[in-house]
Design a protein around this motif. Structure first.
Motif, PDB file in Angstrom:
ATOM      1  N   ARG A  14       0.787  -1.196  -0.133  1.00 33.31           N
ATOM      2  CA  ARG A  14      -0.053   0.085   0.116  1.00 33.31           C
ATOM      3  C   ARG A  14       1.003   1.367  -0.014  1.00 33.31           C
ATOM      4  O   ARG A  14       0.523   2.194  -0.718  1.00 33.31           O
ATOM      5  CB  ARG A  14      -0.822   0.002   1.142  1.00 33.31           C
ATOM      6  CG  ARG A  14      -1.899   1.046   1.236  1.00 33.31           C
ATOM      7  CD  ARG A  14      -2.736   1.084   2.524  1.00 33.31           C
ATOM      8  NE  ARG A  14      -3.846   2.035   2.474  1.00 33.31           N
ATOM      9  CZ  ARG A  14      -3.395   3.189   3.388  1.00 33.31           C
ATOM     10  NH1 ARG A  14      -2.749   3.173   4.325  1.00 33.31           N
ATOM     11  NH2 ARG A  14      -4.405   4.115   3.394  1.00 33.31           N
ATOM     12  N   PHE A  15       1.935   1.092   0.659  1.00 36.88           N
ATOM     13  CA  PHE A  15       2.833   2.251   0.764  1.00 36.88           C
ATOM     14  C   PHE A  15       3.654   2.929  -0.737  1.00 36.88           C
ATOM     15  O   PHE A  15       3.383   3.874  -1.130  1.00 36.88           O
ATOM     16  CB  PHE A  15       4.039   1.912   1.674  1.00 36.88           C
ATOM     17  CG  PHE A  15       5.100   3.249   1.537  1.00 36.88           C
ATOM     18  CD1 PHE A  15       4.924   4.297   2.302  1.00 36.88           C
ATOM     19  CD2 PHE A  15       6.444   3.053   1.010  1.00 36.88           C
ATOM     20  CE1 PHE A  15       5.817   5.506   2.271  1.00 36.88           C
ATOM     21  CE2 PHE A  15       7.203   3.871   0.907  1.00 36.88           C
ATOM     22  CZ  PHE A  15       7.176   5.130   1.614  1.00 36.88           C
ATOM     23  N   HIS A  16       3.765   1.818  -1.417  1.00 39.52           N
ATOM     24  CA  HIS A  16       4.169   1.995  -2.787  1.00 39.52           C
ATOM     25  C   HIS A  16       3.170   2.890  -3.446  1.00 39.52           C
ATOM     26  O   HIS A  16       3.499   3.691  -4.426  1.00 39.52           O
ATOM     27  CB  HIS A  16       4.743   0.766  -3.417  1.00 39.52           C
ATOM     28  CG  HIS A  16       6.148  -0.081  -2.761  1.00 39.52           C
ATOM     29  ND1 HIS A  16       5.997  -1.069  -1.794  1.00 39.52           N
ATOM     30  CD2 HIS A  16       7.385   0.455  -2.633  1.00 39.52           C
ATOM     31  CE1 HIS A  16       7.322  -1.063  -1.341  1.00 39.52           C
ATOM     32  NE2 HIS A  16       8.150  -0.256  -1.645  1.00 39.52           N
ATOM     33  N   LYS A  17       2.096   2.229  -3.418  1.00 40.17           N
ATOM     34  CA  LYS A  17       1.172   2.673  -4.297  1.00 40.17           C
ATOM     35  C   LYS A  17       0.568   4.040  -3.978  1.00 40.17           C
ATOM     36  O   LYS A  17       0.524   5.031  -4.771  1.00 40.17           O
ATOM     37  CB  LYS A  17      -0.343   1.689  -4.256  1.00 40.17           C
ATOM     38  CG  LYS A  17      -0.115   0.320  -4.992  1.00 40.17           C
ATOM     39  CD  LYS A  17      -1.160  -0.434  -4.802  1.00 40.17           C
ATOM     40  CE  LYS A  17      -1.050  -1.720  -5.086  1.00 40.17           C
ATOM     41  NZ  LYS A  17      -2.238  -2.742  -4.869  1.00 40.17           N
ATOM     42  N   LEU A  18       0.527   4.504  -2.683  1.00 37.60           N
ATOM     43  CA  LEU A  18       0.392   5.777  -2.192  1.00 37.60           C
ATOM     44  C   LEU A  18       1.396   6.759  -2.765  1.00 37.60           C
ATOM     45  O   LEU A  18       1.122   7.780  -3.147  1.00 37.60           O
ATOM     46  CB  LEU A  18       0.181   5.588  -0.535  1.00 37.60           C
ATOM     47  CG  LEU A  18      -0.323   7.028  -0.162  1.00 37.60           C
ATOM     48  CD1 LEU A  18      -1.675   7.398  -0.470  1.00 37.60           C
ATOM     49  CD2 LEU A  18      -0.174   6.711   1.606  1.00 37.60           C
ATOM     50  N   GLY A  24       2.979  11.583  -8.330  1.00 38.15           N
ATOM     51  CA  GLY A  24       2.360  11.759  -9.604  1.00 38.15           C
ATOM     52  C   GLY A  24       1.608  13.074  -9.711  1.00 38.15           C
ATOM     53  O   GLY A  24       1.278  13.774 -10.683  1.00 38.15           O
ATOM     54  N   GLY A  25       0.869  13.167  -8.401  1.00 36.49           N
ATOM     55  CA  GLY A  25      -0.169  14.303  -8.439  1.00 36.49           C
ATOM     56  C   GLY A  25       0.713  15.553  -8.222  1.00 36.49           C
ATOM     57  O   GLY A  25       0.118  16.555  -8.328  1.00 36.49           O
ATOM     58  N   GLY A  26       1.951  15.621  -7.950  1.00 36.29           N
ATOM     59  CA  GLY A  26       2.792  16.801  -7.618  1.00 36.29           C
ATOM     60  C   GLY A  26       2.706  17.806  -8.994  1.00 36.29           C
ATOM     61  O   GLY A  26       2.761  19.021  -8.908  1.00 36.29           O
ATOM     62  N   SER A  27       2.843  17.017 -10.140  1.00 40.61           N
ATOM     63  CA  SER A  27       2.865  17.761 -11.497  1.00 40.61           C
ATOM     64  C   SER A  27       1.374  18.511 -11.531  1.00 40.61           C
ATOM     65  O   SER A  27       1.384  19.621 -12.234  1.00 40.61           O
ATOM     66  CB  SER A  27       3.352  16.977 -12.719  1.00 40.61           C
ATOM     67  OG  SER A  27       2.180  15.936 -12.742  1.00 40.61           O
ATOM     68  N   TYR A  28       0.211  17.864 -11.110  1.00 40.13           N
ATOM     69  CA  TYR A  28      -0.957  18.419 -11.451  1.00 40.13           C
ATOM     70  C   TYR A  28      -1.146  19.727 -10.459  1.00 40.13           C
ATOM     71  O   TYR A  28      -1.804  20.685 -10.975  1.00 40.13           O
ATOM     72  CB  TYR A  28      -1.929  17.150 -11.221  1.00 40.13           C
ATOM     73  CG  TYR A  28      -3.474  17.965 -11.052  1.00 40.13           C
ATOM     74  CD1 TYR A  28      -4.237  18.483 -12.005  1.00 40.13           C
ATOM     75  CD2 TYR A  28      -3.901  18.140  -9.876  1.00 40.13           C
ATOM     76  CE1 TYR A  28      -5.349  18.872 -11.911  1.00 40.13           C
ATOM     77  CE2 TYR A  28      -5.409  18.547  -9.682  1.00 40.13           C
ATOM     78  CZ  TYR A  28      -5.885  19.136 -10.817  1.00 40.13           C
ATOM     79  OH  TYR A  28      -7.207  19.552 -10.773  1.00 40.13           O
ATOM     80  N   VAL A  29      -0.731  19.651  -9.405  1.00 42.58           N
ATOM     81  CA  VAL A  29      -0.891  20.677  -8.397  1.00 42.58           C
ATOM     82  C   VAL A  29      -0.024  21.745  -8.904  1.00 42.58           C
ATOM     83  O   VAL A  29      -0.450  22.944  -8.886  1.00 42.58           O
ATOM     84  CB  VAL A  29      -0.498  20.135  -6.965  1.00 42.58           C
ATOM     85  CG1 VAL A  29      -0.362  21.192  -5.781  1.00 42.58           C
ATOM     86  CG2 VAL A  29      -1.547  18.987  -6.473  1.00 42.58           C
ATOM     87  N   ASP A  30       1.060  21.381  -9.464  1.00 39.90           N
ATOM     88  CA  ASP A  30       2.136  22.489  -9.831  1.00 39.90           C
ATOM     89  C   ASP A  30       1.638  23.326 -10.962  1.00 39.90           C
ATOM     90  O   ASP A  30       1.427  24.545 -10.813  1.00 39.90           O
ATOM     91  CB  ASP A  30       3.426  21.763 -10.270  1.00 39.90           C
ATOM     92  CG  ASP A  30       4.373  23.063 -10.507  1.00 39.90           C
ATOM     93  OD1 ASP A  30       4.373  23.941  -9.732  1.00 39.90           O
ATOM     94  OD2 ASP A  30       5.278  22.415 -11.393  1.00 39.90           O
ATOM     95  N   GLY A  31       0.819  22.542 -11.926  1.00 41.58           N
ATOM     96  CA  GLY A  31       0.322  23.420 -13.143  1.00 41.58           C
ATOM     97  C   GLY A  31      -0.828  24.005 -12.650  1.00 41.58           C
ATOM     98  O   GLY A  31      -1.209  25.290 -13.162  1.00 41.58           O
ATOM     99  N   TYR A  32      -1.649  23.590 -11.730  1.00 41.74           N
ATOM    100  CA  TYR A  32      -2.746  24.436 -11.241  1.00 41.74           C
ATOM    101  C   TYR A  32      -2.345  25.421 -10.526  1.00 41.74           C
ATOM    102  O   TYR A  32      -3.131  26.636 -10.596  1.00 41.74           O
ATOM    103  CB  TYR A  32      -3.591  23.373 -10.203  1.00 41.74           C
ATOM    104  CG  TYR A  32      -4.721  24.001  -9.502  1.00 41.74           C
ATOM    105  CD1 TYR A  32      -6.085  24.171 -10.296  1.00 41.74           C
ATOM    106  CD2 TYR A  32      -4.875  24.396  -8.155  1.00 41.74           C
ATOM    107  CE1 TYR A  32      -7.197  24.631  -9.725  1.00 41.74           C
ATOM    108  CE2 TYR A  32      -5.862  24.966  -7.651  1.00 41.74           C
ATOM    109  CZ  TYR A  32      -7.032  25.173  -8.370  1.00 41.74           C
ATOM    110  OH  TYR A  32      -8.122  25.853  -8.035  1.00 41.74           O
TER     111      TYR A  32
END
Length: 67
Positions: A14-18, A24-32
């Motif tokens: 579970r840790f690896h998936k999280l 991966g969500g970091g680039s989304y938040v950065d663009g936002y």
């Protein structure tokens, strides 16, 4: 025989998936965040003196100029 465990031999959990989802969500938040800053800058640029009076040239389109 060695008792050490290689990184490649560790099962995914579970840790690896999280970790994958959050990194991966970091680039989304950065663009936002950058798009929000860009929209806000269009509104506050005249108040901060970033836009000149004739609006023909700015620092990005014509380069930095003195005077």
């Amino acid at each position: 025989m060695s008792n050490t465990l290689s990184v490649e031999d560790v099962p995914l959990n579970r840790f690896h998936k999280l970790l994958t989802v959050r990194s991966g969500g970091g680039s989304y938040v950065d663009g936002y965040v950058l798009s929000i800053i860009g929209i806000a800058m269009t509104k506050v640029s005249p108040a901060l003196g970033f836009a000149n009076s004739d609006n023909k040239c700015n620092a990005w389109s014509c380069g930095w100029r003195d005077g």
